[in-house]
Scaffold this active site. Structure first.
Site, PDB file in Angstrom:
ATOM      1  N   TYR A 133       0.876  -1.290   0.034  1.00 24.23           N
ATOM      2  CA  TYR A 133       0.068  -0.041   0.256  1.00 24.23           C
ATOM      3  C   TYR A 133       0.822   1.276   0.023  1.00 24.23           C
ATOM      4  O   TYR A 133       1.798   1.295   0.954  1.00 24.23           O
ATOM      5  CB  TYR A 133      -0.985   0.037   1.180  1.00 24.23           C
ATOM      6  CG  TYR A 133      -1.985   1.128   1.206  1.00 24.23           C
ATOM      7  CD1 TYR A 133      -3.246   0.787   0.383  1.00 24.23           C
ATOM      8  CD2 TYR A 133      -1.665   2.396   1.609  1.00 24.23           C
ATOM      9  CE1 TYR A 133      -3.994   1.941   0.520  1.00 24.23           C
ATOM     10  CE2 TYR A 133      -2.467   3.480   1.190  1.00 24.23           C
ATOM     11  CZ  TYR A 133      -3.870   2.971   0.688  1.00 24.23           C
ATOM     12  OH  TYR A 133      -4.700   4.166   0.391  1.00 24.23           O
ATOM     13  N   GLN A 194     -10.844   0.363   0.354  1.00 22.93           N
ATOM     14  CA  GLN A 194     -11.385  -0.762  -0.663  1.00 22.93           C
ATOM     15  C   GLN A 194     -10.006  -1.480  -1.131  1.00 22.93           C
ATOM     16  O   GLN A 194     -10.056  -2.485  -1.883  1.00 22.93           O
ATOM     17  CB  GLN A 194     -12.124   0.304  -1.750  1.00 22.93           C
ATOM     18  CG  GLN A 194     -11.291   1.266  -2.644  1.00 22.93           C
ATOM     19  CD  GLN A 194     -11.512   2.550  -1.467  1.00 22.93           C
ATOM     20  OE1 GLN A 194     -11.463   2.710  -0.430  1.00 22.93           O
ATOM     21  NE2 GLN A 194     -11.221   3.750  -2.371  1.00 22.93           N
ATOM     22  N   SER A 240       5.336   9.320  13.680  1.00 18.50           N
ATOM     23  CA  SER A 240       6.904   9.068  13.644  1.00 18.50           C
ATOM     24  C   SER A 240       7.558   9.944  14.799  1.00 18.50           C
ATOM     25  O   SER A 240       6.758  10.925  15.243  1.00 18.50           O
ATOM     26  CB  SER A 240       7.307   9.701  12.474  1.00 18.50           C
ATOM     27  OG  SER A 240       8.529   9.071  12.162  1.00 18.50           O
ATOM     28  N   GLN A 262      12.052  15.350  12.190  1.00 17.69           N
ATOM     29  CA  GLN A 262      10.939  14.458  12.790  1.00 17.69           C
ATOM     30  C   GLN A 262       9.444  15.339  12.724  1.00 17.69           C
ATOM     31  O   GLN A 262       8.498  14.646  12.083  1.00 17.69           O
ATOM     32  CB  GLN A 262      11.344  14.039  13.785  1.00 17.69           C
ATOM     33  CG  GLN A 262      10.459  12.519  14.273  1.00 17.69           C
ATOM     34  CD  GLN A 262      10.490  11.731  13.404  1.00 17.69           C
ATOM     35  OE1 GLN A 262       9.695  11.150  12.867  1.00 17.69           O
ATOM     36  NE2 GLN A 262      12.019  11.459  12.715  1.00 17.69           N
ATOM     37  N   HIS A 265       6.880  15.999   9.791  1.00 19.94           N
ATOM     38  CA  HIS A 265       6.246  14.942   9.036  1.00 19.94           C
ATOM     39  C   HIS A 265       4.773  15.262   9.207  1.00 19.94           C
ATOM     40  O   HIS A 265       4.047  15.291   8.297  1.00 19.94           O
ATOM     41  CB  HIS A 265       6.284  13.532   9.657  1.00 19.94           C
ATOM     42  CG  HIS A 265       7.547  12.924   9.230  1.00 19.94           C
ATOM     43  ND1 HIS A 265       7.475  12.268   7.800  1.00 19.94           N
ATOM     44  CD2 HIS A 265       8.957  12.593   9.634  1.00 19.94           C
ATOM     45  CE1 HIS A 265       8.711  11.712   7.651  1.00 19.94           C
ATOM     46  NE2 HIS A 265       9.623  11.725   8.413  1.00 19.94           N
ATOM     47  N   GLU A 330      11.101   5.002  18.037  1.00 21.68           N
ATOM     48  CA  GLU A 330      11.289   4.538  16.870  1.00 21.68           C
ATOM     49  C   GLU A 330      12.513   5.042  16.244  1.00 21.68           C
ATOM     50  O   GLU A 330      13.354   4.111  15.915  1.00 21.68           O
ATOM     51  CB  GLU A 330       9.890   5.364  15.789  1.00 21.68           C
ATOM     52  CG  GLU A 330      10.256   4.926  14.412  1.00 21.68           C
ATOM     53  CD  GLU A 330       9.318   5.704  13.681  1.00 21.68           C
ATOM     54  OE1 GLU A 330       8.687   7.010  13.864  1.00 21.68           O
ATOM     55  OE2 GLU A 330       9.204   5.348  12.393  1.00 21.68           O
ATOM     56  N   HIS A 331      13.009   6.179  16.496  1.00 17.86           N
ATOM     57  CA  HIS A 331      14.297   6.645  16.108  1.00 17.86           C
ATOM     58  C   HIS A 331      15.008   7.105  17.279  1.00 17.86           C
ATOM     59  O   HIS A 331      14.489   7.891  17.682  1.00 17.86           O
ATOM     60  CB  HIS A 331      14.241   7.758  14.898  1.00 17.86           C
ATOM     61  CG  HIS A 331      13.411   7.451  13.653  1.00 17.86           C
ATOM     62  ND1 HIS A 331      12.221   7.996  13.539  1.00 17.86           N
ATOM     63  CD2 HIS A 331      13.886   6.844  12.510  1.00 17.86           C
ATOM     64  CE1 HIS A 331      11.776   7.522  12.272  1.00 17.86           C
ATOM     65  NE2 HIS A 331      12.562   6.928  11.776  1.00 17.86           N
ATOM     66  N   ASP A 364      16.589   7.762   6.771  1.00 20.76           N
ATOM     67  CA  ASP A 364      15.186   7.562   5.960  1.00 20.76           C
ATOM     68  C   ASP A 364      15.293   7.350   4.587  1.00 20.76           C
ATOM     69  O   ASP A 364      14.173   6.925   4.057  1.00 20.76           O
ATOM     70  CB  ASP A 364      14.501   9.093   6.190  1.00 20.76           C
ATOM     71  CG  ASP A 364      14.207   9.191   7.687  1.00 20.76           C
ATOM     72  OD1 ASP A 364      13.979   8.418   8.359  1.00 20.76           O
ATOM     73  OD2 ASP A 364      13.700  10.505   8.114  1.00 20.76           O
ATOM     74  N   HIS A 423      -3.502 -39.953  19.667  1.00 20.28           N
ATOM     75  CA  HIS A 423      -1.890 -39.482  19.581  1.00 20.28           C
ATOM     76  C   HIS A 423      -1.095 -40.424  20.102  1.00 20.28           C
ATOM     77  O   HIS A 423      -0.017 -40.939  19.575  1.00 20.28           O
ATOM     78  CB  HIS A 423      -1.755 -38.023  20.569  1.00 20.28           C
ATOM     79  CG  HIS A 423      -2.310 -36.755  19.989  1.00 20.28           C
ATOM     80  ND1 HIS A 423      -3.686 -36.426  19.750  1.00 20.28           N
ATOM     81  CD2 HIS A 423      -1.629 -35.764  19.121  1.00 20.28           C
ATOM     82  CE1 HIS A 423      -3.820 -35.442  19.006  1.00 20.28           C
ATOM     83  NE2 HIS A 423      -2.625 -34.897  18.940  1.00 20.28           N
TER      84      HIS A 423
END
Lengths: 439, 439
Positions: A133, A194, A240, A262, A265, A330-331, A364, A423
């Protein structure tokens, strides 16, 4: 004075203020849930026709027939040829470095043989078909195409299906060029819940995939969560974030710009600096004041810094490291002396940028490591996107006759303890009668 | 005649019949969703008190205070000492083999240095704290405790928190003994969605964990799906399944019992045999007829075989292999000559049992590989539970000054292409002025 919070670990209410600052709940309200359910059901029931309808309604252009939704591979190559040479070169460098790094992540099959000839191991295979995506509109990032597609390609995924919404029918040339260089095998001009539904269930035109990766808005994220289990998905990403630990010896302008990178964003992005030198925090704040008015995305940056940013005074490096592990960012930028020694003490972070010269921005785009990283503290339990996300394992077990006899007894014992006698008997059949009965 | 479907790939409607047979949708209806939402909210708001209330209501015993919910480690050891010696020995053998196999799965940190001194890699760390859900009642399987806990322990997870419902306050001695030998560090007598909520959010008594693993009923599965993102979870498991490919040379009684061993789990379990020898299918059917009345769990087995089982005639081995890859079974038994050659052609399966002597049952208990496997075709995109599920990676990037200069230019170029100029300027700061300007 820059409009950004100042915190100190010595403050009585520090823990509470930090928790408030970090709090983030990705909320799909009932309305979003309802809309997504409706869209998923419509695509499952009406297939291509639903895709056409939603494209008219949400993307504002009118495909005449389902095949109009496909973007031919030739069109991707045309975009690649059409962009400026410097951009083509930069995309090429980035793709090559991302690929080289990804090669190191490839999992290999393994096995070992025991003394009685029993073989145990795991066989590693790539996924057959992956959906990628790519958001449209303001967040259309060609770098994300590279970061999501190349690890899949390195894993050996044969079919890489990209979906990208094209609001008003406009195609983003850089995104198409990136898809070309990253080895996308089919591309479709659809987006939203969709598109996720089409990839999960398949339609006459869109092939069903085994896993869906890539970022998207709240409708896309909600749809991915809903189809999880039918197909694999990557993480549901939050805003982020960057956490910088600095010993006060880096140029404060560099640190200010790293915080900006950062914050630009979006308004929810989070930029936090931790230092153990109050005077340095003042110098960074002065840099923020001076540089902010020069920024193209000044308004977004200012909002993000005000709402979710902070300059934090810690007692010392040890406390800063403990904070990093608590935040699980994250970073994480370690802008300090001997960053490798400090990195070894970091238990939770998506990516660790070591040393004053390692701006998060190069990570990045083109350093090689993936920029799809766990956000909102999920680095506590998850990893950067990688080749391993596009491979899976099958256990291998081959018991020799001796091995089957030896394993049959404890297996039978445990199976009978659980009341599972089929078994037990299935295992006992492979134990020769002379080899000692279980019962 | 055994009550089990006979299919042939040559039938005109084979594809449709197979799809119908395989169809499985784990449906959390609105009622279940609503109940789980209420429970999650209650535990988040009222913590321990909610746990006490739900334990009275759902498990039918009344803890006086939250600390009564904890099962002391000494109690686990007491169970270990108290079970029969043969069971202790069987659990010990299983634990040792599961551990030995798991050691092979451990991920290691890696890095490489480029010519200009830039370092790239990934640092691997264990999760801090993991929650292990163990079902109570009829599905209380000590083997599941081993299979879920030992890989976490091998990964280096410091805290392993087990939750297990104790209906009527009854503790399952085998489950407690397995928890002891598997290295569980804390145990609590709670279950259901409330236990999942407690592990995800934490209460005064139950510590919040980073990931929740282990099987459970539809309420547990729905709760796990709901907290996914806040914590990690393993797969949402469907009914267990086996697919057997047999060349007709294995004792039909063995094959019948292997089909039974899957079918006895529950009425939804799926047992399918594929062979390319119609007479062999007849022989297996005769074995089923003869053996079924001798089975303790005859009624469950008969229902599962009737509702979801099948004996399938394929044209040849190649077609059987294609069927296996289409079904992507949880368990695949290759009861045929040269099973290793055939295994190499299997793209999708949770575990592959090679050769006539390798009953699936030994893999369920003590061969070493994990019995927590992807079900319902999810082997297309996921793997057996393993040590790697309890480790995570952080990317490592350390640019040398030369590396930062070299990477700064393409990074800046791509960032400007995306309209992210703070990213561009942050990278450009690390490019010395004499080293060529980007703009």
């Amino acid at each position: 004075m820059a409009d950004i919070k100042r915190l100190s670990t010595g403050d009585a209410d520090f823990d509470r203020r930090l928790d408030t600052l970090l709090a983030w709940e990705s909320v799909s309200n009932d309305q979003v849930q309802q809309t997504v359910s409706t869209i998923l059901a419509a695509v499952q029931e009406r297939g291509d026709q639903a895709l056409l309808d939603y494209t008219v309604r949400f993307d504002g252009w009118e495909p005449e027939q389902p095949s109009d939704l496909e973007i031919p591979l030739a069109r991707l190559e045309q975009a690649w040829q059409g962009i400026p040479a410097e951009q083509r070169e930069a995309l090429g460098v980035a793709a090559e470095r991302i690929r080289a790094y990804a090669e190191h992540q490839k999992l290999a099959s393994w096995s070992y043989e025991e003394a009685d000839g029993t073989l145990l191991g795991q066989q590693v295979m790539p996924l057959d078909r992956v959906g990628l995506y790519v958001p449209g509109g303001k967040a259309a990032y060609p770098s994300s195409v590279l970061m999501n597609a190349i690890p899949a390609q390195v894993a050996g995924v044969a079919e890489l299906v990209m979906v990208v919404p094209t609001p008003g029918g406009d195609l983003n040339e850089l995104v198409l060029a990136a898809a070309h260089v990253a080895g996308v095998t089919r591309a479709f001009a659809i987006g939203g819940a969709q598109a996720v539904a089409a990839l999960a269930y398949g339609t006459d035109t869109i092939p069903a995939v085994d896993k869906i990766v890539g970022p998207g808005n709240i409708f896309v994220a909600t749809a991915k969560r809903a189809v999880f289990g039918r197909v694999g998905i990557d993480m549901i990403a939050g805003p982020s974030e960057i956490l910088i630990l600095c010993d006060g010896e880096t140029d404060p302008d560099w640190i200010a710009m790293d915080l900006f990178s950062q914050a630009e964003h979006d308004e929810d992005a989070q930029s936090i600096l931790v230092a153990w030198d109050a005077a340095f925090l003042d110098r960074v704040e002065a840099s923020i004041d001076r540089l902010l008015p020069t920024m193209e995305r000044q308004s977004v940056i200012a909002t993000a810094l005000r709402e979710r940013g902070a300059l934090v005074l810690a007692r010392d490096l040890d406390e800063a490291v403990a904070l990093a592990n608590r935040i699980a960012p994250e970073h994480l930028e370690l802008s300090l002396a001997d960053p490798q020694a400090v990195a070894a003490r970091i238990r939770h972070a998506g990516a660790i940028f070591m040393g004053r010269h390692t701006a998060e921005a190069i990570g990045d785009y083109c350093a090689g490591p993936n920029h799809v990283l766990p956000t909102s503290g999920t680095a506590r339990f998850s990893s950067p996107l990688g080749v391993y996300d596009f491979q899976k394992r099958s256990s291998l077990i081959m018991a020799s006759p001796e091995g089957a006899a030896g394993l049959g007894r404890p297996a039978s014992q445990l199976a009978r303890g659980e009341g599972l006698t089929a078994h037990a008997r299935s295992a006992e059949y492979r134990v020769p009668p002379g080899d000692g009965e279980v019962q």
